[in-house]
Design a protein around this motif. Structure first.
Motif, PDB file in Angstrom:
ATOM      1  N   LEU A  79       0.856  -1.050  -0.084  1.00  0.00           N
ATOM      2  CA  LEU A  79      -0.140  -0.140  -0.020  1.00  0.00           C
ATOM      3  C   LEU A  79       0.872   1.435   0.118  1.00  0.00           C
ATOM      4  CD1 LEU A  79      -3.093  -0.760   2.490  1.00  0.00           C
ATOM      5  CD2 LEU A  79      -3.057  -0.518  -0.094  1.00  0.00           C
ATOM      6  N   VAL A  80       2.061   1.156   0.297  1.00  0.00           N
ATOM      7  CA  VAL A  80       2.881   2.259   0.325  1.00  0.00           C
ATOM      8  C   VAL A  80       2.997   2.730  -0.846  1.00  0.00           C
ATOM      9  CG1 VAL A  80       5.360   2.906   0.563  1.00  0.00           C
ATOM     10  CG2 VAL A  80       4.419   1.600   1.945  1.00  0.00           C
ATOM     11  N   ALA A  81       2.855   2.049  -2.008  1.00  0.00           N
ATOM     12  CA  ALA A  81       2.977   2.560  -3.572  1.00  0.00           C
ATOM     13  C   ALA A  81       1.823   3.531  -3.900  1.00  0.00           C
ATOM     14  CB  ALA A  81       2.803   1.361  -4.376  1.00  0.00           C
ATOM     15  N   CYS A  82       0.504   3.239  -3.061  1.00  0.00           N
ATOM     16  CA  CYS A  82      -0.523   4.542  -3.410  1.00  0.00           C
ATOM     17  C   CYS A  82      -0.097   5.895  -2.978  1.00  0.00           C
ATOM     18  CB  CYS A  82      -1.652   3.947  -2.468  1.00  0.00           C
ATOM     19  SG  CYS A  82      -2.630   2.594  -3.084  1.00  0.00           S
ATOM     20  N   TRP A  83       0.960   6.136  -2.014  1.00  0.00           N
ATOM     21  CA  TRP A  83       1.386   7.149  -1.735  1.00  0.00           C
ATOM     22  C   TRP A  83       1.619   8.289  -2.631  1.00  0.00           C
ATOM     23  CZ3 TRP A  83       5.128   8.713   3.069  1.00  0.00           C
ATOM     24  CH2 TRP A  83       4.862   9.852   3.527  1.00  0.00           C
ATOM     25  N   PRO A  84       2.730   7.859  -3.338  1.00  0.00           N
ATOM     26  CA  PRO A  84       3.200   8.876  -4.393  1.00  0.00           C
ATOM     27  C   PRO A  84       2.325   8.825  -5.306  1.00  0.00           C
ATOM     28  CG  PRO A  84       4.407   6.862  -4.343  1.00  0.00           C
ATOM     29  CD  PRO A  84       3.717   6.741  -3.267  1.00  0.00           C
ATOM     30  N   LYS A 125      -6.645  12.561   3.348  1.00  0.00           N
ATOM     31  CA  LYS A 125      -6.663  11.257   3.912  1.00  0.00           C
ATOM     32  C   LYS A 125      -5.790  10.318   3.189  1.00  0.00           C
ATOM     33  CE  LYS A 125      -9.005   8.185   1.692  1.00  0.00           C
ATOM     34  NZ  LYS A 125      -9.183   7.458   0.570  1.00  0.00           N
ATOM     35  N   ASN A 126      -5.456  10.464   1.905  1.00  0.00           N
ATOM     36  CA  ASN A 126      -4.505   9.588   1.105  1.00  0.00           C
ATOM     37  C   ASN A 126      -3.236   9.808   1.829  1.00  0.00           C
ATOM     38  OD1 ASN A 126      -6.406   8.318  -0.352  1.00  0.00           O
ATOM     39  ND2 ASN A 126      -6.271   9.749  -2.193  1.00  0.00           N
ATOM     40  N   MET A 127      -2.779  11.180   2.131  1.00  0.00           N
ATOM     41  CA  MET A 127      -1.361  11.461   2.533  1.00  0.00           C
ATOM     42  C   MET A 127      -1.118  10.922   4.034  1.00  0.00           C
ATOM     43  SD  MET A 127      -0.161  13.142   0.033  1.00  0.00           S
ATOM     44  CE  MET A 127      -1.164  11.691  -0.856  1.00  0.00           C
ATOM     45  N   PHE A 144       0.165   1.523  -7.398  1.00  0.00           N
ATOM     46  CA  PHE A 144       0.643   2.861  -8.077  1.00  0.00           C
ATOM     47  C   PHE A 144      -0.200   3.297  -9.185  1.00  0.00           C
ATOM     48  CE2 PHE A 144       3.736   5.422 -10.682  1.00  0.00           C
ATOM     49  CZ  PHE A 144       3.778   6.381  -9.853  1.00  0.00           C
ATOM     50  N   ALA A 145      -0.230   2.264 -10.082  1.00  0.00           N
ATOM     51  CA  ALA A 145      -1.051   2.768 -11.377  1.00  0.00           C
ATOM     52  C   ALA A 145      -2.305   3.137 -11.101  1.00  0.00           C
ATOM     53  CB  ALA A 145      -1.018   1.803 -12.404  1.00  0.00           C
TER      54      ALA A 145
END
Length: 266
Positions: free
Chosen positions: A69-74, A193-195, A227-228
């Protein structure tokens, strides 16, 4: 001898095909989960079952899910530039709290038996979902009467710890908290929220990488997909009517609450 060689080759080919199929499944699930999660929904509703379908046991799937889930951050940060513009001071204040909560949650996961909070989680998720539906009224009440200054830090601390421990539904609950206490506009609250979720996931993932086994063969394709998908979620949030999106997210949350009640920890 010939039979042994044939069996070995067959086993290697079967293992490759199975592994490739699982990687494709996880990447595709990651795209959908990243889109849904960063648009305001529940990422783990899609990504966690996909990890289980790929053959990971529950604890390993939970760890792999949090790391990926870390990939969602950037991705969500890149796609949410309009909503995040001018919010750096707010993020500097609250991101460290979310990160510390995530670290505490991951420590709990590594040191307590699985399913400790299994019977409480459905009520938390349902409460967050209902709060989303009532958000316009709650926000108006908050604007007129105000609320104790401790609501945001206390709520964010508790939900960040839960996010690091298991996380399913934490996005809905944090989104509801922010809509009522910090930002009434849904796209902007969703970006914040995403951050916060990203910060918690990063610290939790670091703890798992250092102290717990991580199934990297599952994490990598899932993270690529996440990420995508996370670059698309904020665009959806920006374009959908807030009322429709609020109902969609709340209904997904209520569905997850029922599922977690029927099958705790799954």
């Amino acid at each position: 001898m010939t039979g042994t060689v044939t069996g070995l080759v067959t086993g290697l080919v079967t293992g490759f095909v199975t592994g490739f199929g699982d990687a494709v499944l996880l990447a595709a699930a990651g795209v959908l989960a990243g889109l849904v999660g960063t648009a305001g929904g529940i990422t783990s509703l899609i990504s966690y079952p996909a990890l289980l379908a790929a053959g990971l046991p529950a604890l390993a799937a939970n760890v792999a899910n949090i790391v990926a889930l870390v990939a969602c951050w950037p991705g969500s940060a890149l796609a949410s530039q309009p909503e995040l513009r001018g919010r750096a001071p707010w993020l500097r204040r609250w991101v460290p709290l979310a990160a510390l909560g995530g670290a505490a949650g991951s420590a709990l996961l590594l040191s307590t038996p699985p399913g400790v909070f299994a019977r409480v989680v459905p009520f938390l998720v349902a409460g967050g979902s209902l709060a989303l539906l009532a958000q316009p009224r709650l926000a108006l009440r908050h604007e007129r009467r105000g609320s104790p200054d401790a609501v945001l830090p206390l709520g964010l601390t508790v939900l960040s710890v839960y996010n690091g421990y298991f996380g399913a539904g934490s996005g809905v609950m944090i989104l509801a908290l922010l809509l009522v206490t910090a930002e009434p506009r849904l796209p902007a609250a969703n970006a914040l929220k995403n951050m916060l979720l990203g910060a918690g996931a990063l610290v939790s993932a670091a703890g798992f990488v250092l102290f717990g086994p991580v199934e990297w063969a599952a994490v990598v394709p899932l993270a690529v997909g996440l990420f995508a998908g996370s670059t698309l979620g904020p665009l959806v949030t920006r374009r959908l009517p807030s009322g429709l999106l609020r109902w969609l997210v709340a209904l997904i949350g209520l569905g997850l609450a029922v599922r977690l009640w029927v099958a705790p920890g799954v």
